[in-house]
Write a protein that holds these residues in place. Structure first.
Motif, short mmCIF file in Angstrom:
data_model
loop_
_atom_site.label_atom_id
_atom_site.label_comp_id
_atom_site.label_asym_id
_atom_site.label_seq_id
_atom_site.Cartn_x
_atom_site.Cartn_y
_atom_site.Cartn_z
N ASP A 79 0.85 -1.19 0.00
CA ASP A 79 0.00 0.00 0.00
C ASP A 79 0.89 1.24 0.00
O ASP A 79 1.88 1.31 0.71
CB ASP A 79 -0.90 0.03 1.23
CG ASP A 79 -1.84 -1.17 1.27
OD1 ASP A 79 -2.05 -1.76 0.19
OD2 ASP A 79 -2.33 -1.50 2.36
N ASN A 90 -7.16 0.23 -8.01
CA ASN A 90 -6.26 0.33 -6.87
C ASN A 90 -5.93 1.78 -6.48
O ASN A 90 -4.99 2.03 -5.75
CB ASN A 90 -4.96 -0.42 -7.16
CG ASN A 90 -4.24 0.16 -8.37
OD1 ASN A 90 -4.81 0.92 -9.15
ND2 ASN A 90 -2.97 -0.20 -8.54
N GLN A 106 -3.98 1.00 -3.28
CA GLN A 106 -4.06 -0.33 -2.70
C GLN A 106 -5.19 -1.09 -3.36
O GLN A 106 -6.11 -0.51 -3.94
CB GLN A 106 -4.25 -0.25 -1.19
CG GLN A 106 -5.53 0.44 -0.74
CD GLN A 106 -5.58 0.64 0.76
OE1 GLN A 106 -4.80 1.39 1.32
NE2 GLN A 106 -6.51 -0.08 1.40
#
Length: 321
Positions: free
Chosen positions: A41, A239, A276
């Motif tokens: 992340d 993401n 993420q």
């Protein structure tokens, strides 16, 4: 690269719609591998950003409220008086005092107003209305009339708790008409004007309450505050997430212009970009705070990744050298 975007949102718009404009300009970057070769992340630096809700209230609507609250007329009696001497007996300390007593005639009078008109005056709202005074002397039933107007203005002040606090300053000016009574000529203006000023200015407190209810600024701010999404995905990506956390609320205005009162309600939010795979948790939402000062920078800022090939960079550089 930092993309700076001005986002102006109306009360019932969603922030997701504003993020749609970013999708066409952004290429999603896959998260880099973590320590064990697994996706990791990457939180980007957060920025303070602003979301703005425009509020407009017609002066005609405000005038309706004022006309419903302000008294349309009031009546009173002017009494003729005189000073009558009398002796107060206290032995050697006896003395003469004067007592004020009412004597005929007296004058019954009524002051009435016409429709209150409001006008835009920049940082203030102008107020104007016609007034009329009717007087009748008793005994004798001698009558007289006088016209005039009341005029003034009011500030457009909002307290930190979202309630309106207009400071109205009104002055009644009745023409100097007279009626002939047994003791001479009595000025209608002399006794009616002061009472008319008292009657109009006495309703200012109630006027503030009713205007606050009509505008309902706190409810509008609370609706906007609750509609800011805690987290939204950038469209076309899987993401990249934008997390929004409202921190403060400010008000620019009110201003009076073009027969309307306008203001901009600005939400100051912390805008954070996260890279993420899973959707990040939304930050806890604090209760709606009191109003604060407007920031100098009222734009919406966000950090997003951009992929640019070396060939494209070389082409751009060659045009500048």
């Amino acid at each position: 690269k930092t993309l700076r975007i001005l986002v102006v949102l109306l009360l019932f718009c969603s922030v997701e719609a504003a993020i749609d404009a970013l999708a066409a300009q952004t290429t999603a970057l896959p998260p880099p591998p973590g320590p064990a070769g697994q996706p990791g992340d990457i939180p980007a630096a957060s920025r303070q950003s602003c979301l703005t809700v425009s509020i407009t209230l017609s002066l005609a609507d405000v005038a309706n409220i004022v006309n419903n609250i302000a008294p349309t007329s009031f009546s009173d009696t002017w009494h003729n008086t005189m000073s009558v001497p009398h002796v107060v007996w206290h032995g050697m300390k006896s003395h003469v005092e004067h007592r004020i007593v009412r004597v005929p005639p007296h004058v019954d009078y009524t002051v009435s107003r016409g429709t209150i008109r409001l006008s835009a005056a920049g940082e203030r709202v102008g107020v104007n209305m016609p007034v009329h005074a009717h007087a009748r002397e008793e005994p004798g039933n001698i009558q007289g009339d006088a016209g005039g107007e009341a005029h003034g203005s009011s500030t457009l002040t909002v307290k930190p708790d979202f309630t309106l606090a207009p400071d109205a300053s009104l002055e009644v000016n009745i023409n100097d008409a007279h009626i002939n009574v047994l003791m001479g000529r009595i000025s209608v203006k002399g006794f009616a004007q002061a009472k008319a000023n008292e009657a109009l200015n006495a309703v200012k407190g109630r006027l503030n309450d009713e205007l606050s209810k009509a505008v309902n600024l706190r409810e509008k701010a609370l609706t906007a505050w609750s509609r800011v999404p805690g987290c939204a995905a950038v469209p076309g990506t899987s993401n990249i997430w934008v997390r929004l956390n409202p921190k403060a609320v400010a008000l620019d205005g009110p201003h009076a212009d073009n027969n309307a009162v306008t203001a901009d309600l600005t939400l100051l939010v912390e805008a954070e970009t996260l890279f993420q795979a899973g959707k990040p948790a939304s930050p806890p939402r604090i209760p709606l705070p009191n109003l604060t000062n407007c920031p100098a920078d009222k734009d919406f800022h966000i950090l997003l990744p951009v992929r640019v090939s070396m060939d494209e960079l070389n082409r751009e550089l060659s045009t500048l050298i």
